[in-house]
Design a protein around this motif. Structure first.
Motif, PDB file in Angstrom:
ATOM      1  N   ARG A 251     -29.467  31.442 -30.920  1.00  0.00           N
ATOM      2  CA  ARG A 251     -28.551  30.306 -31.066  1.00  0.00           C
ATOM      3  C   ARG A 251     -28.008  29.927 -29.691  1.00  0.00           C
ATOM      4  NH1 ARG A 251     -26.919  28.083 -35.462  1.00  0.00           N
ATOM      5  NH2 ARG A 251     -27.358  29.905 -36.760  1.00  0.00           N
TER       6      ARG A 251
ATOM      7  N   ASP B 295     -27.473  35.750 -34.178  1.00  0.00           N
ATOM      8  CA  ASP B 295     -26.469  35.672 -35.242  1.00  0.00           C
ATOM      9  C   ASP B 295     -26.064  37.057 -35.744  1.00  0.00           C
ATOM     10  OD1 ASP B 295     -26.543  32.951 -35.010  1.00  0.00           O
ATOM     11  OD2 ASP B 295     -27.424  32.579 -36.987  1.00  0.00           O
TER      12      ASP B 295
ATOM     13  N   MET C   2     -31.473  37.346 -35.707  1.00  0.00           N
ATOM     14  CA  MET C   2     -30.925  36.085 -36.210  1.00  0.00           C
ATOM     15  C   MET C   2     -30.554  36.145 -37.689  1.00  0.00           C
ATOM     16  SD  MET C   2     -30.334  33.836 -33.968  1.00  0.00           S
ATOM     17  CE  MET C   2     -30.153  32.370 -34.958  1.00  0.00           C
TER      18      MET C   2
ATOM     19  N   THR D 213     -29.412  33.959 -40.752  1.00  0.00           N
ATOM     20  CA  THR D 213     -29.986  32.613 -40.651  1.00  0.00           C
ATOM     21  C   THR D 213     -31.493  32.643 -40.771  1.00  0.00           C
ATOM     22  OG1 THR D 213     -28.150  31.962 -39.224  1.00  0.00           O
ATOM     23  CG2 THR D 213     -30.089  30.535 -39.231  1.00  0.00           C
TER      24      THR D 213
END
Length: 116
Positions: free
Chosen positions: A66, A80, A26, A29
């Protein structure tokens, strides 16, 4: 990115549950070592939300990803970090347990949805 802990999966029985994250999927983020609050219930999950979920094909693995789109009464999830493919591309549909709403360590801040 998997959710770290003491070896057993958090049950997310409280409205807000603190969890630690591990792995690079990720980034940027969330990063390895971040600590986040996960909200169970509340508003429905929307595309772009960061969520905690379990893949139906890997129910022992709790992940942070996500939400991309609803699919087959679950969610298609992506990380991500495009270089890491431990998401729905590898494991299929997931069941969402809660939304990540706040990172409290090491850099506190609200996580906002990203348009998908």
């Amino acid at each position: 990115m998997t959710v770290g802990g003491s070896g057993s999966l958090p049950r997310l029985s409280a409205p807000l549950t603190a969890v630690g994250v591990t792995g690079p999927s990720m980034s940027p983020t969330l990063r390895h070592g971040d600590a986040v609050l996960v909200r169970r219930g509340g508003r429905p999950v929307r595309p772009g939300d960061v969520v905690v979920a379990v893949f139906r094909s890997r129910p022992e693995l709790l992940v942070v990803k996500r939400a991309v789109r609803p699919q087959d009464d679950g969610w298609w999830l992506r990380g991500d970090n495009a270089l890491v493919t431990d998401d729905s591309r590898a494991y299929g549909v997931a069941d969402v347990l809660g939304r990540v709403v706040f990172r409290y360590w090491p850099h506190p801040g609200r996580l906002t949805p990203v348009p998908i």
